[in-house]
Design an enzyme around this catalytic site. Structure first.
Site, PDB file in Angstrom:
ATOM      1  N   ARG A  73       0.850  -1.276  -0.014  1.00 67.88           N
ATOM      2  CA  ARG A  73       0.076   0.084   0.199  1.00 67.88           C
ATOM      3  C   ARG A  73       0.839   1.301   0.028  1.00 67.88           C
ATOM      4  O   ARG A  73       0.534   2.276   0.621  1.00 67.88           O
ATOM      5  CB  ARG A  73      -1.059   0.199   1.268  1.00 67.88           C
TER       6      ARG A  73
ATOM      7  N   GLU B 227      -4.236   3.668   6.377  1.00 69.14           N
ATOM      8  CA  GLU B 227      -3.922   3.656   4.979  1.00 69.14           C
ATOM      9  C   GLU B 227      -4.389   4.729   4.196  1.00 69.14           C
ATOM     10  O   GLU B 227      -3.823   5.224   3.239  1.00 69.14           O
ATOM     11  CB  GLU B 227      -4.891   2.161   4.482  1.00 69.14           C
TER      12      GLU B 227
ATOM     13  N   SER C 148     -10.472  -0.167   3.251  1.00 70.20           N
ATOM     14  CA  SER C 148      -9.829  -0.378   4.413  1.00 70.20           C
ATOM     15  C   SER C 148      -9.018   1.186   4.952  1.00 70.20           C
ATOM     16  O   SER C 148      -8.323   1.747   4.227  1.00 70.20           O
ATOM     17  CB  SER C 148      -8.270  -1.171   4.154  1.00 70.20           C
TER      18      SER C 148
HETATM   19  N1  EPU Z   1     -11.081 -10.522   9.914  1.00 68.08           N
HETATM   20  C1  EPU Z   1     -11.762 -10.305  11.222  1.00 68.08           C
HETATM   21  N2  EPU Z   1     -12.772  -9.419  11.513  1.00 68.08           N
HETATM   22  C2  EPU Z   1     -13.113  -8.424  10.734  1.00 68.08           C
HETATM   23  C3  EPU Z   1     -12.308  -8.333   9.634  1.00 68.08           C
HETATM   24  C4  EPU Z   1     -11.306  -9.379   9.115  1.00 68.08           C
HETATM   25  O1  EPU Z   1     -11.547 -11.480  11.993  1.00 68.08           O
HETATM   26  O2  EPU Z   1     -13.755  -7.532  11.125  1.00 68.08           O
HETATM   27  C5  EPU Z   1     -10.119 -11.483   9.718  1.00 68.08           C
HETATM   28  C6  EPU Z   1     -10.579 -12.372   8.439  1.00 68.08           C
HETATM   29  O3  EPU Z   1     -11.369 -13.342   9.126  1.00 68.08           O
HETATM   30  C7  EPU Z   1      -9.537 -12.810   7.748  1.00 68.08           C
HETATM   31  C8  EPU Z   1      -8.654 -11.826   7.923  1.00 68.08           C
HETATM   32  O4  EPU Z   1      -8.914 -10.877   9.129  1.00 68.08           O
HETATM   33  O5  EPU Z   1      -9.135 -13.994   8.322  1.00 68.08           O
HETATM   34  C9  EPU Z   1      -8.306 -10.906   6.643  1.00 68.08           C
HETATM   35  O6  EPU Z   1      -9.487 -10.283   6.428  1.00 68.08           O
HETATM   36  P1  EPU Z   1      -9.820  -9.802   4.888  1.00 68.08           P
HETATM   37  O7  EPU Z   1      -9.637 -10.966   3.838  1.00 68.08           O
HETATM   38  O8  EPU Z   1     -11.143  -9.398   4.662  1.00 68.08           O
HETATM   39  O9  EPU Z   1      -8.617  -9.004   4.411  1.00 68.08           O
HETATM   40  P2  EPU Z   1      -8.268  -7.725   5.213  1.00 68.08           P
HETATM   41  O10 EPU Z   1      -6.734  -8.294   5.431  1.00 68.08           O
HETATM   42  O11 EPU Z   1      -8.995  -7.364   6.246  1.00 68.08           O
HETATM   43  C10 EPU Z   1      -7.162  -6.759   2.898  1.00 68.08           C
HETATM   44  C11 EPU Z   1      -6.898  -5.351   2.187  1.00 68.08           C
HETATM   45  C12 EPU Z   1      -8.410  -5.215   1.307  1.00 68.08           C
HETATM   46  C13 EPU Z   1      -8.475  -6.563   0.339  1.00 68.08           C
HETATM   47  C14 EPU Z   1      -8.540  -7.690   1.270  1.00 68.08           C
HETATM   48  C15 EPU Z   1      -8.909  -8.869   0.178  1.00 68.08           C
HETATM   49  C16 EPU Z   1      -5.230  -4.128   3.432  1.00 68.08           C
HETATM   50  C17 EPU Z   1      -5.273  -2.979   4.191  1.00 68.08           C
HETATM   51  N3  EPU Z   1      -6.777  -4.610   3.064  1.00 68.08           N
HETATM   52  O12 EPU Z   1      -8.031  -6.733   4.002  1.00 68.08           O
HETATM   53  O13 EPU Z   1      -8.321  -3.775   0.810  1.00 68.08           O
HETATM   54  O14 EPU Z   1      -9.774  -6.190  -0.204  1.00 68.08           O
HETATM   55  O15 EPU Z   1      -7.450  -7.905   1.811  1.00 68.08           O
HETATM   56  O16 EPU Z   1      -7.385  -9.141  -0.456  1.00 68.08           O
HETATM   57  O17 EPU Z   1      -4.400  -4.846   3.084  1.00 68.08           O
HETATM   58  C18 EPU Z   1      -8.400  -1.739   0.611  1.00 68.08           C
HETATM   59  O18 EPU Z   1      -7.086  -1.430   0.685  1.00 68.08           O
HETATM   60  O19 EPU Z   1      -9.128  -0.793   0.784  1.00 68.08           O
HETATM   61  C19 EPU Z   1      -8.860  -3.052   0.727  1.00 68.08           C
HETATM   62  C20 EPU Z   1     -10.175  -3.189   0.895  1.00 68.08           C
END
Ligand code: EPU
Length: 337
Positions: free
Chosen positions: A163, A333, A237
């Site tokens: 990012r 972010e 995010s």
């Molecule tokens: N999780 C929780 N609770 C929550 C949210 C997430 O326990 O409220 C856990 C999920 O169960 C999972 C893990 O955290 O095990 C990761 O969650 P998720 O796959 O939703 O992805 P993220 O790491 O929260 C990142 C990116 C997103 C992108 C997704 C999918 C960042 C800051 N965010 O989110 O990007 O869509 O992966 O690849 O790296 C963005 O940048 O605006 C964005 C939406």
């Protein structure tokens, strides 16, 4: 150039923010004219793209907002296998991805449905579902906001990270990206290993999905988890996923054996900020104006009639409680203006 323009439709949080001056750029050459205006010489400026990753902390921007809206998608090279596509900065990102997938071009499919414009995508090296912009980014054209000189940045010169890029780092606020070139392929392997992609596809009877099916699945997965900014103000995010030392992670894992994590190449461990925020008790929290999205705690939302400072205050409280509970400082972010 217009004066006193309401930016509510130009920031995905939907905050009511007035800009002293506002100019829409429909062709990169119009920038030269802007640079010669007296307003440009005397006022500060802000380049605005889709406004999907920005938080206005005040309700007045005392300067010129330069809104990039130049359009055009052109194939500039095709050797039968690799295809180079040049896209103007003002093109809609998800629309561009959809068009490439329809043409059968591989390279950006996992980045489907990310709201925003093409010119902003390199600034934070957008990423999702195991793919990042830098994987297909060839180069971009940019204009120096001080000198008006054009410059090309290749992939290496952009210093892409998680990012981040040189446009968010060393050269912050110094360049406006006017177009981006991507190298895509007519054949490719689909990346299905991230998160719940494979399980979603197999639940829907697609163990061997096509490029189009993967694209559509990612759109559906995102729709189910992330709020539509046209309905509920948000900037995706809000925080980055923190990367911590292996030793610190091991201590956490003993306490929370189910903590999700991704091992980084340098031995460190990335922990989902959404999980930390949820465990700190914030998921679904809200007041009248702002809150933490009930389906994904990493997303802060604006329900209407709030101010940027409400989000700033909420973000600070979340940071504090996550730090107190886990000893991890999560950082935003989203860009604050
Ligand atoms: N999780 C929780 N609770 C929550 C949210 C997430 O326990 O409220 C856990 C999920 O169960 C999972 C893990 O955290 O095990 C990761 O969650 P998720 O796959 O939703 O992805 P993220 O790491 O929260 C990142 C990116 C997103 C992108 C997704 C999918 C960042 C800051 N965010 O989110 O990007 O869509 O992966 O690849 O790296 C963005 O940048 O605006 C964005 C939406």
């Amino acid at each position: 150039m217009k004066t006193q323009v309401n930016l509510q439709a130009y920031n995905s949080f939907g905050f009511h923010v007035m800009a002293k001056h506002f100019i829409e750029i429909n062709d990169a050459r119009e920038l030269d004219r802007l640079f010669r205006t007296p307003e440009y010489k005397h006022e500060k400026h802000l380049v605005l793209s889709g406004g999907n990753n920005i938080l206005f902390t005040n309700d007045f921007f005392d300067g010129i907002v330069i809104y990039m809206n130049n359009k055009g998608i052109k194939t500039v090279a095709d050797d039968g296998e690799k295809v180079v596509v040049r896209v103007q900065a003002g093109e809609d990102w998800p629309e561009f991805v959809r068009k490439m997938v329809e043409k059968g071009l591989y390279g950006v499919e996992n980045l489907a449905h990310i709201p925003g414009k093409v010119g902003a995508a390199p600034v934070q090296n957008i990423g999702a579902y195991g793919m990042e912009l830098k994987d297909s980014f060839l180069k971009c054209e940019a204009v120096n906001l001080e000198t008006g000189r054009k410059r090309t940045f290749d992939n290496k010169e952009c210093v892409f990270g998680y990012r981040s890029s040189i446009f968010k780092g060393m050269l912050k606020g110094q360049y406006v990206i006017t177009s981006v070139e991507f190298q895509l392929s007519k054949h490719g392997e689909l990346r299905l290993d991230y998160g719940n992609i494979r399980s979603y596809l197999s639940e829907h009877g697609m163990d061997n999905p096509s490029l189009q099916q993967l694209h559509d699945a990612i759109c559906a997965i995102r729709d189910a988890k992330l709020p539509d900014p046209k309905v509920t103000g948000n900037a995706g995010s809000f925080f980055k996923n923190p990367v911590i030392k292996a030793a610190q992670f091991e201590v956490l894992q003993q306490q929370y054996p189910d903590i999700p994590h991704y091992d980084e190449p340098d031995g460190k461990v990335k922990v989902p900020a959404g999980w930390l925020i949820e465990k700190a008790g914030w998921k679904g929290w809200h007041d009248e104006h702002v809150g933490v999205y009930e389906k994904q705690a990493l997303v802060l939302v604006h329900f209407g009639n709030g101010k940027g400072e409400d989000i700033v205050y909420l973000a600070k409280q979340i940071q504090k409680s996550v730090e107190e509970k886990f000893g991890i400082l999560i950082s935003p972010e989203v860009n604050f203006v």
